[in-house]
Design a protein around this motif. Structure first.
Motif, PDB file in Angstrom:
ATOM      1  N   ASP A   9       0.819  -1.214   0.000  1.00  0.00           N
ATOM      2  CA  ASP A   9       0.000   0.000   0.000  1.00  0.00           C
ATOM      3  C   ASP A   9       0.851   1.262   0.000  1.00  0.00           C
ATOM      4  OD1 ASP A   9      -2.255  -1.579   0.041  1.00  0.00           O
ATOM      5  OD2 ASP A   9      -2.582  -1.381   2.202  1.00  0.00           O
ATOM      6  N   ARG A  10       2.086   1.153   0.481  1.00  0.00           N
ATOM      7  CA  ARG A  10       2.989   2.307   0.580  1.00  0.00           C
ATOM      8  C   ARG A  10       4.025   2.345  -0.541  1.00  0.00           C
ATOM      9  NH1 ARG A  10       0.904   1.023   5.280  1.00  0.00           N
ATOM     10  NH2 ARG A  10       0.617   2.619   6.912  1.00  0.00           N
ATOM     11  N   GLY A  11       3.911   1.426  -1.504  1.00  0.00           N
ATOM     12  CA  GLY A  11       4.799   1.481  -2.657  1.00  0.00           C
ATOM     13  C   GLY A  11       6.056   0.647  -2.539  1.00  0.00           C
ATOM     14  N   LEU A  12       5.988  -0.484  -1.816  1.00  0.00           N
ATOM     15  CA  LEU A  12       7.142  -1.363  -1.660  1.00  0.00           C
ATOM     16  C   LEU A  12       6.704  -2.808  -1.843  1.00  0.00           C
ATOM     17  CD1 LEU A  12      10.093  -2.009  -0.831  1.00  0.00           C
ATOM     18  CD2 LEU A  12       9.319  -1.932   1.566  1.00  0.00           C
ATOM     19  N   ILE A  13       7.372  -3.515  -2.739  1.00  0.00           N
ATOM     20  CA  ILE A  13       7.083  -4.923  -3.000  1.00  0.00           C
ATOM     21  C   ILE A  13       8.154  -5.771  -2.325  1.00  0.00           C
ATOM     22  CG2 ILE A  13       6.939  -6.706  -4.783  1.00  0.00           C
ATOM     23  CD1 ILE A  13       5.930  -4.544  -6.706  1.00  0.00           C
TER      24      ILE A  13
END
Length: 452
Positions: free
Chosen positions: A399-403
Motif C-alpha cells: 500500500d505504501r509502494g514497496l514490494i
C-alpha cells in the motif's frame, strides 16, 4: 476487453489462470512499465521492487546493457533457438560465466545447459552425481528449496508442497541446517553440533542411509528465510563430503552472481564445490539454467540430459551482458556495502519492535523474521513465527509502494531481494517504508514495542 487498469487485468487473470497462481493473490497489480528498481502499475502507482523476479533481475528492469545486447542479437538476425548447437553468443556466455567463477573451480569445470528453469538444473545435477557414483541416496537439508519438479521437490523442506503428491523420489534424507535462531538441537547448540551430527550419521552403519550419490545445499537458504550457512560449517561440510567421496552440489540459483556480497555465496567460506546449479540472474532476466561441475564427474552418455529450450540465445546474450556488467562494476562489493546499510536499518527495528525476532542474510539477500512473543510455543526457537503479522506487513508495504516477498517458517520472514544496482539512498527509502509499515501493523494489532 480493454486491459487499461489493474482491476480489469486482475479480473481476467483470475478467471483464466489456474488456482495455483501465487503472487497476484497478495501483490494485486498489473505492471505497465519497469525501469531499474521501480515498477509502475496500470493505475499509475509506483513501487520499489524488492522481489525483482525472485532475485532474477540482478541489474533491475530494462537495464541498458541488457537491452542493448538483446537488440543487437535481434538486429543481426542471429539465431534465437539452437538446442545445444553452439554459436559465438553461446561461447561468449560461457567465457563470461567461467570468468565469474573462482579459477580453482572453473579450470576443471564442464557446463551442461538445461531447460530454462533452475529446477531443471537441480534435476540434471542429481542425474550427474548418481551416474558418476552409481549410488542413489541423496542428502538434502531441512528448510531447503530447490524447485518444483519431482526430484527437486523431494528435496524440499516444506512438507505442505509435497503432501498431496504420492510417488516422489525416495532415498532422499533431510539433515539439519544451521539455523541459530531455531536450532533443532536446542538453544545452547551451534553449527558445530549440526556438522558433527552429519559426520556421525554418515559414519554410522545403523543410520539407515546407503552410500550417498551426493549432497545438495544452499549456501544461503532463500525461500527458507534468507538463512546464511556459517562459513565454518560450510568448510566442515566440504571436508566431510570430500573425505567420503560424496559430491557436494551447491545450489546458487538465487544467491549466485553477486547477490550475497561475493560473486558466489560459497566464496565467503573459501571452498570449492563439485557441482554448482545456476539460473535466475545468469540469464539477464530471461530463462536460462546451467550446471557447472568438476570434469571428473563427466561420465554420463550423450543425451543423458536434454531440453528443447537449453539453447536460448537471447538469454545467453542478456546473460553475458549481465555477468560482464557485474564484473566490470564490482556489483558484488556494491551489494555488500548497500546490503550492510539496509541490514543496519532492519536491525534497528529489532531494537524497536518486540515482534521482530531475527534479522539475517548477506549482501542484498536479507530477511527479517516476525514472531509472536505472547503465543504458546513448543517448537525450536524462543518464539512462534508470526505469520499473520508478516502477511499484514507485506500488504502494508504494498500500500505504501514497496514490494517484498515472504518466506521461512510459516511465511513469517520478510525477504528483501532488490536488484544489485540499488543505491544507498534507495535502500534508505526502502527501510523507511518498511519501518512505517511495521509500525502501522503493530499499532493495529497492539503488538508490543521492545522494552527500553
Amino acid at each position: 476487453m480493454s486491459y487499461d487498469s489493474n482491476r480489469a487485468i486482475l479480473s481476467q487473470q483470475a478467471g483464466r489462470e489456474s488456482s495455483a497462481r501465487t503472487y497476484p493473490r497478495y501483490l494485486p497489480l498489473a505492471i505497465r512499465e519497469a525501469k531499474g528498481v521501480e515498477v509502475t502499475d496500470m493505475d499509475g502507482n509506483e513501487y520499489y521492487d524488492c522481489l525483482a523476479g525472485a532475485g532474477t533481475l540482478a541489474l533491475g528492469h530494462n537495464h541498458p546493457a541488457v537491452v542493448e545486447a538483446m537488440e543487437t542479437a535481434i538486429d543481426a538476425d542471429r539465431p534465437i533457438h539452437t538446442l545445444d548447437i553452439s554459436t559465438p553468443a553461446k561461447e561468449r556466455f560461457v567465457d563470461s560465466l567461467f570468468e565469474s567463477l573462482p579459477d580453482e573451480f572453473s579450470d576443471r569445470a564442464k557446463v551442461q545447459f538445461c531447460s530454462p528453469a533452475g529446477t531443471d538444473a537441480v534435476e540434471a545435477a542429481l542425474k550427474l552425481v548418481k551416474t558418476a557414483t552409481g549410488n542413489r541416496s541423496v542428502l538434502g537439508f531441512q528448510g531447503a528449496y530447490h524447485g518444483m519438479t519431482s526430484g527437486a521437490l523431494a528435496l524440499m523442506g516444506d512438507t505442505d508442497a509435497k503432501e498431496p503428491l504420492p510417488g516422489l523420489p525416495n532415498d532422499v534424507h533431510h539433515l539439519p541446517y544451521p539455523y541459530d535462531y531455531r536450532s533443532p538441537f536446542g538453544p545452547d547448540s551451534d553449527h558445530r553440533t549440526a556438522s558433527r551430527y552429519v559426520e556421525n550419521l554418515l559414519d554410522d552403519p545403523e543410520s539407515g542411509i546407503t552410500d550417498p550419490a551426493g549432497m545438495i545445499l544452499e549456501p544461503v537458504q532463500g525461500e527458507g528465510g534468507a538463512l546464511p550457512a556459517p562459513d565454518e560449517w560450510l568448510r566442515e561440510i566440504r571436508r566431510i563430503t570430500r573425505e567420503r567421496d560424496i559430491p557436494l552440489i551447491l545450489d546458487e540459483i538465487q544467491a549466485g552472481l553477486g547477490r550475497t556480497g561475493e560473486l558466489y555465496a560459497f566464496e565467503h567460506a573459501d571452498i570449492t564445490p563439485d557441482v554448482v546449479t545456476l539460473s535466475k540472474a545468469i540469464g539477464g532476466g530471461l530463462p536460462l539454467a546451467v550446471v557447472v561441475y568438476d570434469g571428473s564427474l563427466d561420465v554420463w552418455e550423450p543425451g543423458a540430459h536434454a531440453g528443447t529450450f537449453r539453447g536460448n540465445q537471447l538469454a545467453m546474450a542478456a546473460g553475458e551482458a549481465t555477468i560482464d556488467y557485474i564484473l566490470e562494476h564490482d556489483l558484488d562489493d556494491h551489494a555488500a556495502r548497500v546490503g550492510k546499510r539496509l541490514r543496519s536499518s532492519l536491525e534497528a527495528m529489532a531494537e524497536q519492535f518486540e515482534v521482530v525476532g531475527d534479522v539475517r542474510g548477506r549482501g542484498l539477500m536479507l530477511g527479517l523474521e516476525f514472531v509472536d512473543p505472547d503465543a504458546a510455543w513448543q517448537g525450536a526457537g524462543p518464539h512462534a513465527p508470526h505469520s499473520e503479522f508478516a502477511t499484514a506487513v507485506q500488504s502494508a508495504c504494498f500500500d505504501r509502494g514497496l514490494i517484498i516477498e515472504l518466506g521461512g517458517r510459516g511465511g513469517a520472514t520478510a525477504r528483501f531481494l532488490p536488484p544489485l544496482v540499488l543505491t544507498a539512498d534507495q535502500a534508505d527509502e526502502v527501510a523507511a517504508i518498511f519501518e512505517e509499515a511495521v509500525a502501522a501493523v503493530a499499532a493495529d494489532t497492539n503488538a508490543p514495542e521492545a522494552p527500553a
